[in-house]
Structure formats: structure tokens, C-alpha cells
Design an enzyme around this catalytic site. Sequence first.
Site, PDB file in Angstrom:
ATOM      1  CB  SER A  29       5.248  63.039  41.620  1.00  8.84           C
ATOM      2  OG  SER A  29       6.239  64.028  41.640  1.00  8.84           O
ATOM      3  CE  LYS A  84      16.596  60.800  40.384  1.00 10.27           C
ATOM      4  NZ  LYS A  84      15.745  60.669  41.566  1.00 10.27           N
ATOM      5  CG  ASP A 139       0.961  50.013  47.661  1.00 12.03           C
ATOM      6  OD1 ASP A 139       1.401  49.105  46.937  1.00 12.03           O
ATOM      7  OD2 ASP A 139       0.635  49.847  48.852  1.00 12.03           O
ATOM      8  CG  HIS A 146       6.719  46.655  36.910  1.00 14.56           C
ATOM      9  ND1 HIS A 146       7.784  47.504  37.036  1.00 14.56           N
ATOM     10  CD2 HIS A 146       6.098  46.672  38.102  1.00 14.56           C
ATOM     11  CE1 HIS A 146       7.802  48.011  38.264  1.00 14.56           C
ATOM     12  NE2 HIS A 146       6.783  47.521  38.927  1.00 14.56           N
ATOM     13  NE  ARG A 147       1.431  47.881  38.377  1.00 14.08           N
ATOM     14  CZ  ARG A 147       1.142  47.523  39.622  1.00 14.08           C
ATOM     15  NH1 ARG A 147       1.293  48.373  40.600  1.00 14.08           N
ATOM     16  NH2 ARG A 147       0.698  46.323  39.880  1.00 14.08           N
TER      17      ARG A 147
HETATM   18  N1  GLU Z   1      13.356  63.248  42.404  1.00 14.51           N
HETATM   19  C1  GLU Z   1      12.466  62.757  43.392  1.00 14.51           C
HETATM   20  C2  GLU Z   1      12.928  61.398  43.902  1.00 14.51           C
HETATM   21  O1  GLU Z   1      14.081  61.061  43.847  1.00 14.51           O
HETATM   22  C3  GLU Z   1      11.023  62.794  42.937  1.00 14.51           C
HETATM   23  C4  GLU Z   1      10.673  61.868  41.813  1.00 14.51           C
HETATM   24  C5  GLU Z   1       9.263  62.118  41.262  1.00 14.51           C
HETATM   25  O2  GLU Z   1       8.491  62.838  41.863  1.00 14.51           O
HETATM   26  O3  GLU Z   1       8.981  61.562  40.199  1.00 14.51           O
HETATM   27  O4  GLU Z   1      12.168  60.644  44.455  1.00 14.51           O
END
Ligand code: GLU
Length: 475
Positions: free
Chosen positions: A367, A110, A103, A69-70
Site C-alpha cells: 500500500s 482502521k 519501516d 506521529h507519522r
Molecule cells: N487491511 C490491511 C491490514 O490489516 C492493509 C492495510 C493497508 O494496506 O493500509 O494490514
Amino acid sequence: MVDNVGSESLSFTESVNHMADRAFEVLNIDPGVAAAIKACTATLEVHFPVNINGKIEVFTGWRSVHSSHRLPAKGGIRYATIVDQDEVEALAALMTYKCAIVDVPFGGSKGGLLIDPTKYSREDMQKITRRFARELIRKGFLSPATNVPAPDMGTGEREMAWIADTYKHLHPEDVNYSGCVTGKPVAHGGLRGRAEATGRGVVYVLREFFRNPDCVADTGFKGGLGGKRVVIQGLGNVGFHASKLLQEEDECLITGIIEKDGALVKEDGLDIQHIHDYIVEHKTILGYPDASHVSDGKSLLAMDCDILIPAAIEGQITADNAGAIKANLIVEAANGPVTFEADEILRQRGVTILPDAYVNAGGVTVSYFEWVRNLAHIRFGRMERRYDEMRGSHMLSALKSMTQQPIPEWIEKELVQGANELDLVRSGLDDTMRLSFQQIKAVLDSNDRVNDYRTASYVVAIDKISRSYLDIGVY
Ligand code: GLU
């Protein structure tokens, strides 16, 4: 390796879905919309051969997109021997909820590769990672616009640099290529403060919790965070940064550390940096001189303490050991450390749990900052730092001439110093974790049907996600 889910009857994905169901019920979400939100959009499974020392080995990997959705969909890539499709899909679902809670405008994803990274040389890991990345890129599961991986268990800056470089070679025309993955080394488009972000985020959560006297009292605590006895499971990237900060800046006593080869205990507090250095040198906690050693490490989850921080893997607190937990507060730094069945038992026992989807969201938050910086192609603070310093020093001169008083040295320093990138990242992370805590607390305080932080967090997430689904419409 620590035991995975154990005797539980629910899979990891079912466990996450059951937890989310409590919030769907509270929010009275239409069952069709609930089903659409819970469903995993797509999972790619790949098998690819790599030549390892003249022998062909076939590797299996997955990348799941739970929600789009995003965009981009966001979430780490895990290298471990316990990875399977169910685990990757459950973790992708957690990413959807996590991003909504804090947010961060991303969908949830994953990835996982079935591998024991300790068994391969650096060169082999590079070959395997680049090949895995190529599979994901070619099949549309990796790009700055659609799907952006990050480090997770068994991966770090090194793997992210190889992935970014592989993408750059396949798409040199993409001006935003460095945003195809986050958690990169700083010299390759990474962001200062990303490596520590998840652990630091856990500490910001705890500090915010202790700023709220009603939350502290409900949990049966007196006083502040200082002096609290903490047990941590897992001294990996998240556990290390969280426990080090808690020990050095918040004066907590880290009384137990659980690792895969046992546990270390010391009632008057362990020295985290010292233990970390020992592990780096010896690859084990065995023989560490300054603590007592317990060989059944996992039994320490039930050690007498104030705060228990599971920071290793999923399925550690189950129906089997939930009744024995003595901590008043469980802070889920790992993803899914408490199963649905255990969660029900702990809720009935009145143990407070701060849930994974909120607690460990510091990683994806930073991130997000890294991705924005990559798209902006400029370091945070580059335009304004010297300007801020000039204004600060004008203010200081004005203050001095108006008051004719000496100004304490530390105030002078604070006033004339412009924020560097790390200051800004930490400030953005702190702000995010605090604001989200307040949103979760507002649900807890205002809704009689919600009396735990996990359900409140899911309510915050699902309220936002369902609005987004309804706005877009389903075709
Ligand atoms: N692997 C990390 C988590 O489970 C970071 C995910 C990310 O930064 O995209 O939240």
C-alpha cells in the site's frame, strides 16, 4: 461466521496492549510515554441513512486513528457483522506497530462498517460505501495527506475505487486525489501486486525464517520449508495467496483448510486453486469432491501439522484451545488470531509464534508503494526499464565476445530483461520482509529478556515509535 473472541476475559484492545506491555517493560520506557503510545488518538463513530429499495436503513461505522506521529495514518476498512469500536481500535493499534516494524512511514488507523455485505446488491453497496466515504472525508478522517484506507475483511478493489471516486468529486483541486486510498484497481491508480501482497508477504516471512538454521532448529524442525504439513484457517484473499504460493512454489503440503462452513482435509496435500475455483462457483466448500470434510471446522486448529496459519479473524486461538495446538509453528496471517491468554499458554509450551504485526505487514508495505506511486504520478520502472535492457544486452554481447562461449538461454533472458512494475513490487516486498525479520532476530539474539518473536517485534516497533515521540516532544 467464525466465533469471535469467545470466553476470554480481555477485550481485543486489552489483549494487544498486554502484548505491547512486555516490550515497554523490556525497553524500560517511561510509563507516561508508554501510555501516550498505547492510547488511541481519536475514534469517529458515524450513523448515516441510506435508501435501500424505498426503505431507509441506518448504518453504523467507525474510523479510529491510533497514532499520528507519522502521517498519513493508514489501515484498512472492514465490512462485517462483528465490527465494533473495540475491534476497530485494537486493529488501529496493530497498524501502528505493523508500520513501524516494516519501516512504513505511516501512523496507524482502521475503519469498520457494521454490515453483512452478502445481503446487499452491488448498487446498494456502492450507495452505502460512497455515503460512508463522504462521512469520513467531511469529518477529516480520509485524505491522501492524513488518513488513507485500504481493503480489509469484506472489502476489496471495488470499494476502494468507489471511495477514490467519491474523494475526487469532493476535492477535484487535490492533484494527489488518487492517493486517498490504496488497494484500488490497477486501471484506477492501483498497483500490480497489491492484491496478492499480504499473502505473498506471509510466504516471504516463512522463506526467511527457513533461511536461518538456528530459528529452524529452535522450533524443532529439520530441513527446509518443502514437504512441511500446513493447515490454513481462512481461504480469503490472504489465505488463498499464501497457501497457493506455499503449495506451488515451496512444495509444502496443505493438509487442512478451515472455512466458515467446515474444513477440508487431505494428508497428501490439497489443491488450493481447485478448491478456490470450487468456492467461487458454489459459494461453499460443502460437496468439494477431492478431500474429506470435517463439519466442526475450528477443531482442525488442533490438527497434527507442522505449521498452522490462521488467516481468518481475531480471537481464534484462545485459552480454551491453546493447550491442544499441535503445530510447532504458528504464523499469524490474520490480525489478532491468538489472544493474550492463549499466547501465554503457547509460550510456556514452547510453540513458536510469528506475530501478526510482522507477518501480515506485506499488505500495508505494498500500500505504501501504491501511495508513493500515486504521489509520483508515474509507473514504477517507466523511466529506466528500456535503459536497463540496453545495458543488459551490451553486457551480454561483451560477455559473449570475451568468453567465446555459449551463454545458457535463461541467463541471456535474465540479463536483457528490464524489471517491470510487478517485479519491482515483489522485490521491494521481499526486501522489506527480510530486513524486518533480521531486525526482529537481532533483538531476540541480543536481549536475554526477550525470548519470543512477538515481544521482539514489539520491541523493534516501540523502540522506533518512542524515539519518534521523544524527538517530536509532547505538548
Ligand atoms: N487491511 C490491511 C491490514 O490489516 C492493509 C492495510 C493497508 O494496506 O493500509 O494490514
